[in-house]
Scaffold this active site. Structure first.
Site, short mmCIF file in Angstrom:
data_model
loop_
_atom_site.label_atom_id
_atom_site.label_comp_id
_atom_site.label_asym_id
_atom_site.label_seq_id
_atom_site.Cartn_x
_atom_site.Cartn_y
_atom_site.Cartn_z
N SER A 161 0.80 -1.23 0.00
CA SER A 161 0.00 0.00 0.00
C SER A 161 0.83 1.28 0.00
CB SER A 161 -0.96 0.02 1.18
OG SER A 161 -0.27 0.22 2.39
N LYS B 25 0.13 4.63 6.78
CA LYS B 25 -0.52 5.37 5.69
C LYS B 25 -0.10 6.84 5.75
CE LYS B 25 -3.22 1.82 4.70
NZ LYS B 25 -2.93 0.97 3.59
#
Length: 160
Positions: free
Chosen positions: A44, A88
């Site tokens: 990710s 993230k």
């Protein structure tokens, strides 16, 4: 004479045990309130982090001062599984409007306002990231800290 040596031996052992306990408490406080070393892995956050995992430094001062800003890379508890952590990037702060593009032909463009006390998280690899586009805005209370340095692999060491 033997009776006098045993108490001295016990005093010495006790002194070493006390030192180890004090060091352990100091290390625990440092780990919980100042700095942590962790691994960010998975696809990710490509190309910022490698799929196999990068060792990073996470600081906690930004959390204590609530000084997060758009673009910071953070480590947080997963909103969908509290036993896991996610790494993230903050894509939007509270009060900002986020536009989510459709992932397939059956979806429509969606607009979200990030609520107070929340952030919008996205992976750098949008094509392969489960993030706020899936689970919505994330409470700031779930954020553990801000990633500020990539340590491993050594050839890729740099500030984040």
């Amino acid at each position: 004479m033997l009776a006098w040596r045993i108490p001295n031996f016990l005093k010495e052992v006790g002194s070493h045990v006390a030192g180890i306990v004090q060091f352990s408490c100091l290390l625990h406080c440092f780990h919980e309130h100042v700095l942590d070393v962790t691994i960010c892995m998975g696809p990710s956050m490509l190309p910022t982090f490698n799929t196999e995992g990068d060792v990073v430094l996470v600081e906690f001062w930004t959390k204590k001062t609530q000084a997060f800003k758009k673009g910071d890379v953070i480590v947080a508890k997963s909103p969908t599984n509290p036993k896991q952590t996610v790494c993230k990037r903050i894509a939007a702060m509270q009060g900002e409007i986020v536009t989510v593009e459709p992932q397939n032909a059956f979806q429509q463009v969606r607009h979200h306002v990030v609520p107070e006390g929340h952030v919008w998280l996205q992976g750098d690899n949008l094509a392969n990231s489960t993030d706020s586009r899936s689970y919505g805005a994330v409470p700031m209370a779930l954020i553990r800290g801000r990633v500020f340095y990539k340590m491993w692999p050594p050839a890729q060491a740099k500030r984040i």
